[in-house]
Enzyme design. Sequence first.
Site, mmCIF file in Angstrom:
data_model
loop_
_atom_site.group_PDB
_atom_site.id
_atom_site.type_symbol
_atom_site.label_atom_id
_atom_site.label_comp_id
_atom_site.label_asym_id
_atom_site.label_seq_id
_atom_site.Cartn_x
_atom_site.Cartn_y
_atom_site.Cartn_z
ATOM 1 N N ASN A 215 -10.302 36.580 -1.300
ATOM 2 C CA ASN A 215 -9.830 35.220 -1.624
ATOM 3 C C ASN A 215 -8.317 35.102 -1.455
ATOM 4 O OD1 ASN A 215 -9.132 36.737 -3.981
ATOM 5 N ND2 ASN A 215 -8.790 34.781 -4.991
ATOM 6 N N LEU B 168 -7.790 23.154 -7.612
ATOM 7 C CA LEU B 168 -6.720 23.160 -8.612
ATOM 8 C C LEU B 168 -5.603 24.135 -8.209
ATOM 9 C CD1 LEU B 168 -8.951 23.140 -11.822
ATOM 10 C CD2 LEU B 168 -7.542 21.265 -10.979
ATOM 11 N N THR C 80 -34.651 34.473 -8.104
ATOM 12 C CA THR C 80 -35.293 35.146 -6.972
ATOM 13 C C THR C 80 -34.994 36.645 -7.113
ATOM 14 O OG1 THR C 80 -34.623 33.190 -5.707
ATOM 15 C CG2 THR C 80 -35.507 35.048 -4.441
ATOM 16 N N ASP D 146 -10.133 37.255 -7.208
ATOM 17 C CA ASP D 146 -11.143 36.630 -8.072
ATOM 18 C C ASP D 146 -11.640 37.686 -9.055
ATOM 19 O OD1 ASP D 146 -11.276 34.081 -6.942
ATOM 20 O OD2 ASP D 146 -12.764 34.676 -5.453
ATOM 21 N N LYS E 50 -15.005 33.176 2.586
ATOM 22 C CA LYS E 50 -14.571 34.408 1.905
ATOM 23 C C LYS E 50 -15.033 35.701 2.590
ATOM 24 C CE LYS E 50 -13.892 32.536 -2.697
ATOM 25 N NZ LYS E 50 -14.060 32.713 -4.140
ATOM 26 N N GLY F 206 -14.652 30.080 -17.457
ATOM 27 C CA GLY F 206 -14.025 30.698 -16.293
ATOM 28 C C GLY F 206 -12.580 30.265 -16.029
#
Length: 291
Positions: free
Chosen positions: A93, A22, A158, A108, A72, A251
Amino acid sequence: MREINGRTKVCGLLGYPVEHTLSPLIHNTLAQALGVNLVYVPFCVEPGRIGEAVRGACALALAGLNVTVPHKSEVIPYLTQIDPLAEKIGAVNTLVRCEDGFKGYNTDMTGLQQAMKEDGIELAGERVIVLGAGGAARSVAFLCAYAGASQVWMLNRTPQKAQEVAREVNRAFGRECIRGLALSDHEKIPAGKYLAVQGTSVGLYPHSKDAVTEDARLYEKIHTGYDLIYRPGETRFMQLVRAHGGRACNGLKMLAYQAIQAFALWNDVCIERPLADHILEKLKEETRIHE
Ligand code: ATR
């Protein structure tokens, strides 16, 4: 259609894949609205070729770049400068043209911080639960420590990964502010109300009915749930937070602000609230089809 001429600045996105991004919509709308002679285009850069891409961008004198999955972290050795927060996180980013190459930033995370601030959330002194320990959640953990959160509990399927991230963050900031736990061990988190940031990939469209956990005892601890996912606009995690009396955000604002901050860095402009709201509306429209 804007005129492209000999003075048009070129910015773009380096990622793989880039088909669904986007970012062109955001940056080209900003350029048009602000009368900046700039175009923003996606560049598909195969894994392992990010170094060549950065050298090429430098030779072509591109004005600025965004970097996304899977580059990144891999891009960092090819930068000539890096912002201290981005360096600590180990992921960038946004690349800004400088004299001898590119300087890397992580908008970000500063975009998430700005989005939260606008939603009345201040990380300083806050108790935070981070769900997940992958790339996105890891960056959030660094941001929390950087912004002065008092305690961070990182929960992951994990647990070893959460513990490893916790060690890294605590070492980087020289304080024991984060602890890693198994998702199923959330009852070890002391009673009280927390900000929770959902940083796993669970619930992402088209798997919109899934949440990383359905356990009410976790949701009872959440005063605000921030999902990094923006497709769908309301995730199962957000529904569960609301069902337990909490506030929930997606987000989309983070997506808007990471771009707005990058655009501001490239063009040395200030983007006022009405234009930011216009971008948010456009993004909502664009993502509504995936509700
Ligand atoms: P990203 O870059 O989006 O963060 P990632 O690095 O692959 O993606 O991380 C995905 C995160 O979602 C991880 O925390 C992962 O948990 P594991 O470390 O245990 O793999 C979490 N995740 C993905 N699918 C999950 C599932 N079905 N249940 C619980 N956690 C899940």
